[in-house]
Design an enzyme around this catalytic site. Structure first.
Site, PDB file in Angstrom:
ATOM      1  N   ASP A 135       6.158  54.091  56.305  1.00 48.74           N
ATOM      2  CA  ASP A 135       6.069  54.048  54.853  1.00 48.74           C
ATOM      3  C   ASP A 135       4.638  53.663  54.473  1.00 48.74           C
ATOM      4  O   ASP A 135       3.811  53.420  55.346  1.00 48.74           O
ATOM      5  CB  ASP A 135       7.112  53.077  54.281  1.00 48.74           C
ATOM      6  CG  ASP A 135       6.862  51.640  54.709  1.00 48.74           C
ATOM      7  OD1 ASP A 135       5.892  51.374  55.440  1.00 48.74           O
ATOM      8  OD2 ASP A 135       7.655  50.770  54.304  1.00 48.74           O
ATOM      9  N   SER A 136       4.351  53.600  53.184  1.00 45.29           N
ATOM     10  CA  SER A 136       2.964  53.386  52.764  1.00 45.29           C
ATOM     11  C   SER A 136       2.619  51.912  52.607  1.00 45.29           C
ATOM     12  O   SER A 136       1.469  51.570  52.382  1.00 45.29           O
ATOM     13  CB  SER A 136       2.745  54.059  51.417  1.00 45.29           C
ATOM     14  OG  SER A 136       3.471  53.362  50.415  1.00 45.29           O
ATOM     15  N   GLY A 137       3.617  51.050  52.702  1.00 39.14           N
ATOM     16  CA  GLY A 137       3.396  49.630  52.415  1.00 39.14           C
ATOM     17  C   GLY A 137       3.647  49.292  50.957  1.00 39.14           C
ATOM     18  O   GLY A 137       3.782  48.133  50.600  1.00 39.14           O
ATOM     19  N   PHE A 140       6.232  49.785  48.878  1.00 40.12           N
ATOM     20  CA  PHE A 140       7.523  49.190  48.512  1.00 40.12           C
ATOM     21  C   PHE A 140       7.539  47.690  48.824  1.00 40.12           C
ATOM     22  O   PHE A 140       7.936  46.879  47.990  1.00 40.12           O
ATOM     23  CB  PHE A 140       8.672  49.902  49.229  1.00 40.12           C
ATOM     24  CG  PHE A 140      10.010  49.334  48.881  1.00 40.12           C
ATOM     25  CD1 PHE A 140      10.599  49.616  47.654  1.00 40.12           C
ATOM     26  CD2 PHE A 140      10.677  48.491  49.755  1.00 40.12           C
ATOM     27  CE1 PHE A 140      11.840  49.073  47.310  1.00 40.12           C
ATOM     28  CE2 PHE A 140      11.915  47.944  49.423  1.00 40.12           C
ATOM     29  CZ  PHE A 140      12.488  48.239  48.194  1.00 40.12           C
ATOM     30  N   ASP A 200       2.481  54.525  46.689  1.00 42.37           N
ATOM     31  CA  ASP A 200       3.081  54.685  45.360  1.00 42.37           C
ATOM     32  C   ASP A 200       3.399  53.329  44.754  1.00 42.37           C
ATOM     33  O   ASP A 200       3.375  52.316  45.445  1.00 42.37           O
ATOM     34  CB  ASP A 200       4.372  55.507  45.451  1.00 42.37           C
ATOM     35  CG  ASP A 200       5.424  54.805  46.291  1.00 42.37           C
ATOM     36  OD1 ASP A 200       5.057  54.101  47.250  1.00 42.37           O
ATOM     37  OD2 ASP A 200       6.627  54.956  46.001  1.00 42.37           O
ATOM     38  N   GLN A 220       8.425  59.363  41.628  1.00 43.15           N
ATOM     39  CA  GLN A 220       8.910  58.136  40.992  1.00 43.15           C
ATOM     40  C   GLN A 220       9.501  58.490  39.625  1.00 43.15           C
ATOM     41  O   GLN A 220       9.745  59.656  39.352  1.00 43.15           O
ATOM     42  CB  GLN A 220       7.766  57.111  40.891  1.00 43.15           C
ATOM     43  CG  GLN A 220       7.414  56.453  42.234  1.00 43.15           C
ATOM     44  CD  GLN A 220       8.485  55.483  42.736  1.00 43.15           C
ATOM     45  OE1 GLN A 220       9.440  55.150  42.045  1.00 43.15           O
ATOM     46  NE2 GLN A 220       8.334  55.035  43.990  1.00 43.15           N
ATOM     47  N   GLY A 279      11.958  54.657  44.731  1.00 41.25           N
ATOM     48  CA  GLY A 279      12.409  53.875  43.587  1.00 41.25           C
ATOM     49  C   GLY A 279      13.886  54.040  43.279  1.00 41.25           C
ATOM     50  O   GLY A 279      14.306  53.823  42.148  1.00 41.25           O
ATOM     51  N   ASP A 297      16.580  56.994  55.592  1.00 38.68           N
ATOM     52  CA  ASP A 297      16.377  55.838  56.471  1.00 38.68           C
ATOM     53  C   ASP A 297      17.041  54.638  55.819  1.00 38.68           C
ATOM     54  O   ASP A 297      17.147  54.585  54.596  1.00 38.68           O
ATOM     55  CB  ASP A 297      14.883  55.520  56.652  1.00 38.68           C
ATOM     56  CG  ASP A 297      14.336  54.747  55.467  1.00 38.68           C
ATOM     57  OD1 ASP A 297      14.051  55.379  54.436  1.00 38.68           O
ATOM     58  OD2 ASP A 297      14.228  53.516  55.545  1.00 38.68           O
ATOM     59  N   CYS A 344      35.783  56.256  68.425  1.00 37.39           N
ATOM     60  CA  CYS A 344      34.314  56.240  68.470  1.00 37.39           C
ATOM     61  C   CYS A 344      33.865  56.380  69.921  1.00 37.39           C
ATOM     62  O   CYS A 344      34.400  55.724  70.809  1.00 37.39           O
ATOM     63  CB  CYS A 344      33.779  54.936  67.869  1.00 37.39           C
ATOM     64  SG  CYS A 344      31.970  54.812  67.965  1.00 37.39           S
ATOM     65  N   CYS A 370      30.858  55.684  71.139  1.00 40.48           N
ATOM     66  CA  CYS A 370      29.644  54.924  71.485  1.00 40.48           C
ATOM     67  C   CYS A 370      29.892  54.031  72.702  1.00 40.48           C
ATOM     68  O   CYS A 370      31.030  53.739  73.069  1.00 40.48           O
ATOM     69  CB  CYS A 370      29.167  54.108  70.278  1.00 40.48           C
ATOM     70  SG  CYS A 370      29.947  52.491  70.115  1.00 40.48           S
ATOM     71  N   CYS A 391      32.118  50.914  71.965  1.00 46.79           N
ATOM     72  CA  CYS A 391      33.556  51.181  71.822  1.00 46.79           C
ATOM     73  C   CYS A 391      34.190  51.654  73.131  1.00 46.79           C
ATOM     74  O   CYS A 391      35.384  51.468  73.352  1.00 46.79           O
ATOM     75  CB  CYS A 391      33.801  52.181  70.700  1.00 46.79           C
ATOM     76  SG  CYS A 391      33.461  51.472  69.078  1.00 46.79           S
ATOM     77  N   HIS A 437      26.808  50.409  68.024  1.00 44.15           N
ATOM     78  CA  HIS A 437      27.943  51.041  67.343  1.00 44.15           C
ATOM     79  C   HIS A 437      27.560  51.511  65.932  1.00 44.15           C
ATOM     80  O   HIS A 437      27.870  52.638  65.531  1.00 44.15           O
ATOM     81  CB  HIS A 437      29.138  50.086  67.270  1.00 44.15           C
ATOM     82  CG  HIS A 437      30.196  50.572  66.338  1.00 44.15           C
ATOM     83  ND1 HIS A 437      31.089  51.554  66.693  1.00 44.15           N
ATOM     84  CD2 HIS A 437      30.434  50.284  65.028  1.00 44.15           C
ATOM     85  CE1 HIS A 437      31.858  51.834  65.638  1.00 44.15           C
ATOM     86  NE2 HIS A 437      31.472  51.078  64.619  1.00 44.15           N
TER      87      HIS A 437
HETATM   88 ZN    ZN Z   1      31.529  52.588  68.481  1.00 48.18          ZN
END
Ligand code: ZN
Length: 392
Positions: A112-114, A116, A166, A207, A234, A284, A322, A324, A327, A353
């Protein structure tokens, strides 16, 4: 890959803006309604979109090794410019070969640009037309970010996707949003001017708070600058979900179809489905790892708080069905034991998980778009998925 252009201060301003498009390509493989499945090529690998990026604020996805991220089939991770600039310093990261080498992650990275983080320091920062002066949250020392500084830090860090600097305003204050949007537009041009590395794609940020006319204006201006991708900033900062959805719909109508769209800082299961429904490709969020450190698991039946006594004798996995590692190998009783005993493994197993759950969801979304059944998938998901956002 084309050879690097020579950086000659006399000719630099005459060549086309180095937004990074030459080493990147985005193609749409399928679409259904506004939803899109695409392929974004970067110098460190391909991103199949929609894509969810786990967050590695300090050049580490907390409690997870890069090998574990690879086993989860994560493709993109995010690192934070503000944090890495303050500690260990972007110059040190550059000296160590850049972020990929420093943190042992060979896949695509986004910084990111910093902006935020700096704008979140509401008591200790001062904004002017040229940039922002702020105090470090670590030692109180004084620092200044400008669009030029943010780009040069991000060039030192060396991520594949970097962001324009921004100003993120409180979403519901109209006058402030108007000013912040205008500043964001001026700063976007300055970021393009500053950028030199052809192996990084610079994304512009839209924005405009919760105001449809500002969002429309911002999306039109930012997309006129020729960025290889666009972000929507934003949002998810205090407005309602329906306001967020309305803004995504406004922006979706204006942004070019042939470039990826990134919704910054958003990533609950419901938000992923709702974002894709409105034309978003990249997400993200700290949610999966933050919840894990607060002993919570994201499941199809809602959030489980693993401190809860009801799990003390529970032989079931976190989420039946699941696939993973957590699990497949551990019971809720064992995970509750780790949480109660404050064992570090708890954060690792819960993070595995939770990250898997979100990555698996975007893979299912992508497949549903490719198979032209995303409308049904989304309707069913939103009708049956338990709300996992009650505490936000
Ligand atoms: Zn899991």
């Amino acid at each position: 890959m084309p050879p690097d252009e020579p950086i000659n201060p006399k000719t630099r301003r005459r060549r086309p803006p180095a937004t990074g498009g030459e080493n990147f390509s985005f193609t749409l493989s399928a679409r259904q309604g506004r939803a899109r499945a695409g392929l974004f090529k970067t110098p460190h690998g391909d991103l199949l979109t929609p894509v969810f990026a786990p967050v590695g604020t300090q050049a580490t996805v907390k409690a997870i090794t890069p090998a574990q991220l690879q086993a989860l089939d994560a493709s993109l991770i995010l690192a934070n410019t503000y944090h890495l600039y303050l500690r260990p310093g972007d110059e040190l990261v550059a000296e160590m070969g850049g972020l990929h080498q420093f943190m042992g992650w060979s896949g695509p990275i986004l910084t990111d640009s910093g902006g935020f983080q700096v704008f979140s320091l509401s008591d200790t920062r001062k904004v002017d037309e040229d940039g922002v002066t702020f105090k470090s949250h670590i030692d109180g020392s004084l620092h200044r970010f400008t669009p030029e500084k943010s780009i040069s830090i991000q060039e030192n860090l060396g991520a594949d996707i970097i962001m324009a600097f921004d100003e993120c305003a409180p979403p519901c204050e109209r006058e402030y949003n108007q000013r912040a949007m205008e500043r964001t537009h001026t700063w976007a041009r300055r970021c393009i001017e500053q950028k030199t590395r052809p192996d990084q794609a610079l994304f512009g940020i839209v924005q405009g708070g919760v105001f449809p006319d500002l969002r429309e204006q911002s999306a039109a201006f930012i997309s006129s600058l020729g960025f290889p991708g666009h972000a929507i900033g934003g949002l998810s900062v205090g407005e309602t979900k329906s306001e967020m959805h309305a803004m995504l719909e406004v922006v979706d109508r204006v942004l070019p179809e042939d470039k990826p769209r990134y919704l910054m800082g958003v990533g609950s299961p419901e938000d992923l489905v709702n974002g894709v429904l409105r034309g978003i490709d990249i997400f993200d969020c700290v949610l999966p790892t933050r919840l894990a450190r607060h002993n919570a698991a994201i499941t199809r039946s809602g959030r489980l708080n693993m401190m809860n006594l009801v799990f003390a004798h529970d032989p079931l996995p976190l989420d039946e069905g699941c696939a993973c590692y957590t699990c497949q190998h551990f019971s809720r009783a064992y995970l509750r034991h780790l949480v109660v005993a404050h064992e570090m493994l708890a954060a690792t197993l819960l993070s595995i998980h939770n990250i898997h759950t979100l990555l698996q969801l975007v893979r299912q979304i992508r497949l549903a778009i490719l198979e032209n059944r995303f409308d049904r998938f989304a309707a069913e998901f939103l009708a049956h998925h338990a709300n996992t956002e009650e505490s936000e």
